[in-house]
Design an enzyme around this catalytic site. Sequence first.
Site, PDB file in Angstrom:
ATOM      1  N   SER A 160      -6.913  -9.578   8.964  1.00 42.69           N
ATOM      2  CA  SER A 160      -7.375  -8.737   7.857  1.00 42.69           C
ATOM      3  C   SER A 160      -6.591  -9.096   6.608  1.00 42.69           C
ATOM      4  O   SER A 160      -5.374  -8.923   6.559  1.00 42.69           O
ATOM      5  CB  SER A 160      -7.154  -7.255   8.186  1.00 42.69           C
ATOM      6  OG  SER A 160      -7.260  -6.511   6.988  1.00 42.69           O
ATOM      7  N   HIS A 168     -11.275 -11.281   8.050  1.00 34.90           N
ATOM      8  CA  HIS A 168     -11.767  -9.905   7.975  1.00 34.90           C
ATOM      9  C   HIS A 168     -11.469  -9.383   6.575  1.00 34.90           C
ATOM     10  O   HIS A 168     -10.308  -9.319   6.155  1.00 34.90           O
ATOM     11  CB  HIS A 168     -11.062  -9.067   9.049  1.00 34.90           C
ATOM     12  CG  HIS A 168     -11.515  -7.647   9.121  1.00 34.90           C
ATOM     13  ND1 HIS A 168     -12.642  -7.263   9.822  1.00 34.90           N
ATOM     14  CD2 HIS A 168     -10.993  -6.512   8.587  1.00 34.90           C
ATOM     15  CE1 HIS A 168     -12.791  -5.944   9.711  1.00 34.90           C
ATOM     16  NE2 HIS A 168     -11.806  -5.467   8.967  1.00 34.90           N
ATOM     17  N   ASP A 195     -11.755  -6.403   3.980  1.00 35.36           N
ATOM     18  CA  ASP A 195     -11.935  -4.954   3.910  1.00 35.36           C
ATOM     19  C   ASP A 195     -12.376  -4.530   2.520  1.00 35.36           C
ATOM     20  O   ASP A 195     -11.637  -4.699   1.543  1.00 35.36           O
ATOM     21  CB  ASP A 195     -10.609  -4.258   4.269  1.00 35.36           C
ATOM     22  CG  ASP A 195     -10.306  -4.349   5.755  1.00 35.36           C
ATOM     23  OD1 ASP A 195     -11.168  -3.925   6.548  1.00 35.36           O
ATOM     24  OD2 ASP A 195      -9.226  -4.856   6.115  1.00 35.36           O
ATOM     25  N   MET A 205     -13.398  -1.390   0.237  1.00 36.30           N
ATOM     26  CA  MET A 205     -13.264   0.078   0.183  1.00 36.30           C
ATOM     27  C   MET A 205     -13.634   0.564  -1.213  1.00 36.30           C
ATOM     28  O   MET A 205     -13.246  -0.063  -2.206  1.00 36.30           O
ATOM     29  CB  MET A 205     -11.815   0.486   0.462  1.00 36.30           C
ATOM     30  CG  MET A 205     -11.255  -0.049   1.772  1.00 36.30           C
ATOM     31  SD  MET A 205      -9.608   0.634   2.068  1.00 36.30           S
ATOM     32  CE  MET A 205      -9.102  -0.373   3.479  1.00 36.30           C
ATOM     33  N   HIS A 254     -16.048  -5.927   6.129  1.00 32.68           N
ATOM     34  CA  HIS A 254     -16.014  -4.567   6.678  1.00 32.68           C
ATOM     35  C   HIS A 254     -16.226  -3.609   5.513  1.00 32.68           C
ATOM     36  O   HIS A 254     -15.316  -3.386   4.716  1.00 32.68           O
ATOM     37  CB  HIS A 254     -14.656  -4.366   7.374  1.00 32.68           C
ATOM     38  CG  HIS A 254     -14.469  -2.997   7.931  1.00 32.68           C
ATOM     39  ND1 HIS A 254     -13.236  -2.539   8.361  1.00 32.68           N
ATOM     40  CD2 HIS A 254     -15.346  -1.979   8.151  1.00 32.68           C
ATOM     41  CE1 HIS A 254     -13.367  -1.302   8.809  1.00 32.68           C
ATOM     42  NE2 HIS A 254     -14.630  -0.937   8.687  1.00 32.68           N
ATOM     43  N   MET A 312     -16.384  -0.448   3.946  1.00 33.06           N
ATOM     44  CA  MET A 312     -16.002   0.968   4.014  1.00 33.06           C
ATOM     45  C   MET A 312     -16.452   1.625   2.720  1.00 33.06           C
ATOM     46  O   MET A 312     -15.652   2.030   1.868  1.00 33.06           O
ATOM     47  CB  MET A 312     -14.488   1.077   4.234  1.00 33.06           C
ATOM     48  CG  MET A 312     -14.099   0.697   5.659  1.00 33.06           C
ATOM     49  SD  MET A 312     -12.335   0.417   5.854  1.00 33.06           S
ATOM     50  CE  MET A 312     -12.248  -1.296   5.342  1.00 33.06           C
ATOM     51  N   MET A 365     -13.424   1.420  15.369  1.00 34.16           N
ATOM     52  CA  MET A 365     -12.163   1.600  14.627  1.00 34.16           C
ATOM     53  C   MET A 365     -11.113   2.228  15.532  1.00 34.16           C
ATOM     54  O   MET A 365     -11.381   3.226  16.211  1.00 34.16           O
ATOM     55  CB  MET A 365     -12.381   2.511  13.401  1.00 34.16           C
ATOM     56  CG  MET A 365     -13.182   1.903  12.267  1.00 34.16           C
ATOM     57  SD  MET A 365     -12.517   0.346  11.635  1.00 34.16           S
ATOM     58  CE  MET A 365     -10.898   0.858  11.018  1.00 34.16           C
ATOM     59  N   GLY A 416      -8.977   3.031   6.001  1.00 39.11           N
ATOM     60  CA  GLY A 416      -8.453   3.280   4.649  1.00 39.11           C
ATOM     61  C   GLY A 416      -7.197   2.498   4.331  1.00 39.11           C
ATOM     62  O   GLY A 416      -7.002   2.096   3.187  1.00 39.11           O
ATOM     63  N   PHE A 417      -6.370   2.269   5.350  1.00 37.58           N
ATOM     64  CA  PHE A 417      -5.076   1.632   5.085  1.00 37.58           C
ATOM     65  C   PHE A 417      -4.677   0.706   6.226  1.00 37.58           C
ATOM     66  O   PHE A 417      -5.028   0.968   7.382  1.00 37.58           O
ATOM     67  CB  PHE A 417      -3.991   2.709   4.900  1.00 37.58           C
ATOM     68  CG  PHE A 417      -4.303   3.657   3.769  1.00 37.58           C
ATOM     69  CD1 PHE A 417      -3.921   3.354   2.468  1.00 37.58           C
ATOM     70  CD2 PHE A 417      -5.032   4.813   4.004  1.00 37.58           C
ATOM     71  CE1 PHE A 417      -4.244   4.198   1.418  1.00 37.58           C
ATOM     72  CE2 PHE A 417      -5.370   5.673   2.961  1.00 37.58           C
ATOM     73  CZ  PHE A 417      -4.971   5.365   1.663  1.00 37.58           C
ATOM     74  N   GLY A 418      -3.933  -0.337   5.877  1.00 42.18           N
ATOM     75  CA  GLY A 418      -3.337  -1.193   6.894  1.00 42.18           C
ATOM     76  C   GLY A 418      -2.056  -0.563   7.415  1.00 42.18           C
ATOM     77  O   GLY A 418      -1.555   0.428   6.861  1.00 42.18           O
ATOM     78  N   GLY A 419      -1.553  -1.106   8.510  1.00 43.78           N
ATOM     79  CA  GLY A 419      -0.243  -0.702   9.015  1.00 43.78           C
ATOM     80  C   GLY A 419      -0.180   0.646   9.701  1.00 43.78           C
ATOM     81  O   GLY A 419       0.903   1.212   9.857  1.00 43.78           O
ATOM     82  N   ASP A 461     -10.314  -2.749  15.307  1.00 47.44           N
ATOM     83  CA  ASP A 461      -9.654  -2.875  14.011  1.00 47.44           C
ATOM     84  C   ASP A 461      -8.738  -1.681  13.778  1.00 47.44           C
ATOM     85  O   ASP A 461      -9.206  -0.538  13.784  1.00 47.44           O
ATOM     86  CB  ASP A 461     -10.745  -2.935  12.922  1.00 47.44           C
ATOM     87  CG  ASP A 461     -10.201  -3.068  11.511  1.00 47.44           C
ATOM     88  OD1 ASP A 461      -9.005  -3.355  11.339  1.00 47.44           O
ATOM     89  OD2 ASP A 461     -11.009  -2.892  10.566  1.00 47.44           O
ATOM     90  N   GLY A 462      -7.446  -1.992  13.582  1.00 48.36           N
ATOM     91  CA  GLY A 462      -6.480  -0.953  13.260  1.00 48.36           C
ATOM     92  C   GLY A 462      -5.368  -0.892  14.287  1.00 48.36           C
ATOM     93  O   GLY A 462      -5.600  -0.571  15.452  1.00 48.36           O
ATOM     94  N   GLY A 463      -4.176  -1.278  13.859  1.00 52.76           N
ATOM     95  CA  GLY A 463      -3.018  -1.166  14.740  1.00 52.76           C
ATOM     96  C   GLY A 463      -2.945  -2.193  15.850  1.00 52.76           C
ATOM     97  O   GLY A 463      -2.173  -2.029  16.802  1.00 52.76           O
ATOM     98  N   GLY A 477      -4.031  -7.106  10.745  1.00 46.99           N
ATOM     99  CA  GLY A 477      -3.522  -7.294   9.387  1.00 46.99           C
ATOM    100  C   GLY A 477      -2.026  -7.460   9.404  1.00 46.99           C
ATOM    101  O   GLY A 477      -1.492  -8.574   9.379  1.00 46.99           O
TER     102      GLY A 477
HETATM  103  C1  DX5 Z   1      -8.185  -0.304   7.851  1.00 46.08           C
HETATM  104  C2  DX5 Z   1      -8.818  -1.661   7.780  1.00 46.08           C
HETATM  105  C3  DX5 Z   1      -8.157  -2.650   8.632  1.00 46.08           C
HETATM  106  C4  DX5 Z   1      -6.700  -2.888   8.321  1.00 46.08           C
HETATM  107  C5  DX5 Z   1      -6.000  -3.237   9.602  1.00 46.08           C
HETATM  108  O1  DX5 Z   1      -8.988   0.615   7.227  1.00 46.08           O
HETATM  109  O2  DX5 Z   1     -10.167  -1.595   8.179  1.00 46.08           O
HETATM  110  O3  DX5 Z   1      -8.882  -3.872   8.701  1.00 46.08           O
HETATM  111  O4  DX5 Z   1      -6.476  -3.899   7.388  1.00 46.08           O
HETATM  112  O5  DX5 Z   1      -4.638  -3.363   9.352  1.00 46.08           O
HETATM  113  P1  DX5 Z   1      -3.565  -3.335  10.531  1.00 46.08           P
HETATM  114  O6  DX5 Z   1      -3.900  -4.458  11.456  1.00 46.08           O
HETATM  115  O7  DX5 Z   1      -2.283  -3.533   9.813  1.00 46.08           O
HETATM  116  O8  DX5 Z   1      -3.691  -1.991  11.205  1.00 46.08           O
HETATM  117 ZN    ZN Z   2     -11.207  -3.489   8.578  1.00 51.45          ZN
END
Ligand code: DX5
Ligand code: ZN
Length: 247
Positions: free
Chosen positions: A9, A34, A36, A38, A75, A77, A169, A174-177, A203-205, A225
């Site tokens: 990502s 990927h 993102d 938003m 993706h 959003m 999901m 909304g956010f990475g990490g 996707d996510g974590g 990501g």
């Molecule tokens: C979150 C995004 C993800 C995000 C994943 O809303 O859709 O693609 O970048 O980031 P990580 O892998 O750090 O959770």
């Molecule tokens: Zn994503």
Amino acid sequence: APPAIIAPSILSANFANLGHDCSKKMEEGADWLHVDIMDGHFVPNMTIGCPVVSQIRGCVDRPSEPCGRGTFDCHMMIMEPHKWVVEFKNAGCDLYCFHYEAAVSSVAATDPTDKETTARTSPKQLIRYIHEQGMQAGIAIKPDTPVDVLWDIIESEDPVERPDMVLVMTVHPGFGGQKFMASELPKVAALRKRYPELNIEVDGGLGLGTIEQAADAGANVIVAGSAIFGAQDPSEVIEKLRAAVQK
Ligand code: DX5
Ligand code: ZN
């Protein structure tokens, strides 16, 4: 199950060096990127739009086959995902993955006398429209959405209305990490049981600490990501994620 696809990502990239970071991830072994998108409405954050996507598209070789290496997995959003299909196709998107929840809310918000719009808003119609524009179609669900809303869509009578990929999901978008939500994996397992050949993305974590569970549930398209961009050796992480899915 279909082959492992690792999709870094780019939300975790350095946005001042986005083109470089994208080509570097491909050199480091990524299959897809990927991307993102938003809009500050569907999720409480904003990222990039078409002009940026089209500029970074030029930094990565185009896939020679649908879902091949170099696929731009966008993706979306965003609310009203039907409004951006043509623009994203022109910007170089290969796989347009919209949220089920956004499509359903545009159906409710559309004036029923506006025939052109009502013909594109439902999930099945939107998948058809994305295919007609020459892209692969993905459908994503948030943690609060039950997976069984997808059965009727995946099993559409007309193949042009069936998605090429489902995204489950594993964080609130909304956010990475953010922290991985293992509570979402039963959705992946239910999808894999019904559809042995479907591309199922998580996707996510995702990272080395969570990939085993996701792979065991049946996910084959892995977004990561922070785990990839934050690694000392991103290619090693990419290979370990791939190995976990393939074993
Ligand atoms: C979150 C995004 C993800 C995000 C994943 O809303 O859709 O693609 O970048 O980031 P990580 O892998 O750090 O959770
Ligand atoms: Zn994503």
